[in-house]
Write a protein that holds these residues in place. Structure first.
Motif, PDB file in Angstrom:
ATOM      1  N   GLY A 278      -1.516   4.168   3.956  1.00  0.00           N
ATOM      2  CA  GLY A 278      -2.680   3.342   3.650  1.00  0.00           C
ATOM      3  C   GLY A 278      -3.234   3.598   2.265  1.00  0.00           C
ATOM      4  O   GLY A 278      -2.955   4.618   1.630  1.00  0.00           O
ATOM      5  N   ALA A 279      -4.037   2.666   1.799  1.00  0.00           N
ATOM      6  CA  ALA A 279      -4.597   2.724   0.449  1.00  0.00           C
ATOM      7  C   ALA A 279      -5.444   3.965   0.224  1.00  0.00           C
ATOM      8  O   ALA A 279      -5.453   4.530  -0.870  1.00  0.00           O
ATOM      9  CB  ALA A 279      -5.421   1.467   0.187  1.00  0.00           C
ATOM     10  N   HIS A 280      -6.114   4.426   1.260  1.00  0.00           N
ATOM     11  CA  HIS A 280      -6.985   5.591   1.114  1.00  0.00           C
ATOM     12  C   HIS A 280      -6.212   6.885   0.863  1.00  0.00           C
ATOM     13  O   HIS A 280      -6.776   7.868   0.393  1.00  0.00           O
ATOM     14  CB  HIS A 280      -7.874   5.744   2.352  1.00  0.00           C
ATOM     15  N   GLN A 281      -4.917   6.881   1.154  1.00  0.00           N
ATOM     16  CA  GLN A 281      -4.103   8.084   0.942  1.00  0.00           C
ATOM     17  C   GLN A 281      -3.829   8.346  -0.537  1.00  0.00           C
ATOM     18  O   GLN A 281      -3.623   9.484  -0.940  1.00  0.00           O
ATOM     19  CB  GLN A 281      -2.775   7.974   1.701  1.00  0.00           C
TER      20      GLN A 281
ATOM     21  N   THR B 253      -2.943   2.934  -5.547  1.00  0.00           N
ATOM     22  CA  THR B 253      -3.419   1.654  -5.039  1.00  0.00           C
ATOM     23  C   THR B 253      -4.075   0.847  -6.155  1.00  0.00           C
ATOM     24  O   THR B 253      -3.801  -0.347  -6.316  1.00  0.00           O
ATOM     25  CB  THR B 253      -4.424   1.865  -3.885  1.00  0.00           C
TER      26      THR B 253
ATOM     27  N   GLU C 215       0.844  -1.192   0.000  1.00  0.00           N
ATOM     28  CA  GLU C 215       0.000   0.000   0.000  1.00  0.00           C
ATOM     29  C   GLU C 215       0.881   1.245   0.000  1.00  0.00           C
ATOM     30  O   GLU C 215       2.017   1.207   0.449  1.00  0.00           O
ATOM     31  CB  GLU C 215      -0.864   0.040   1.266  1.00  0.00           C
TER      32      GLU C 215
END
Length: 95
Positions: free
Chosen positions: A28-31, A36, A24
């Motif tokens: 994290g992936a949301h960043q 991603t 990731e």
């Protein structure tokens, strides 16, 4: 809890339950959803390409063997752990 249950990503790779850990982005992936998606897409394409080279019979046989081995691996790992626990007592010469 995940470590105690052997459910970390590394444990799942070592147990043969997953094929690869897809990294990731930092934080994290949301960043970074775009990065991603690209990273995951490359991993999926790589694995699908390898699977595409197998016959349907090979795919079924490989999948069955893989799932059957999961339980056996855990049982063998537990036996090995018990042997390691018992080994120091045996090595001491019965003192």
């Amino acid at each position: 809890a995940a470590e105690a249950l052997k459910m970390t990503a590394t444990d799942l790779v070592n147990l043969g339950i997953v094929d690869e850990i897809v990294p990731e982005p930092l934080g994290g992936a949301h960043q970074d959803p775009d990065l991603t998606a690209k990273t995951l897409g490359k991993a999926l394409a790589r694995h699908l390409k390898a699977l595409g080279k197998k016959t349907p019979e090979e795919l079924v046989s490989t999948r069955r063997a893989r799932y059957r081995a999961i339980g056996r691996f855990v049982e063998l790992a537990e036996v090995a752990q018990l042997e390691l626990v018992a080994a120091p007592a045996e090595a001491g010469g019965g003192s």
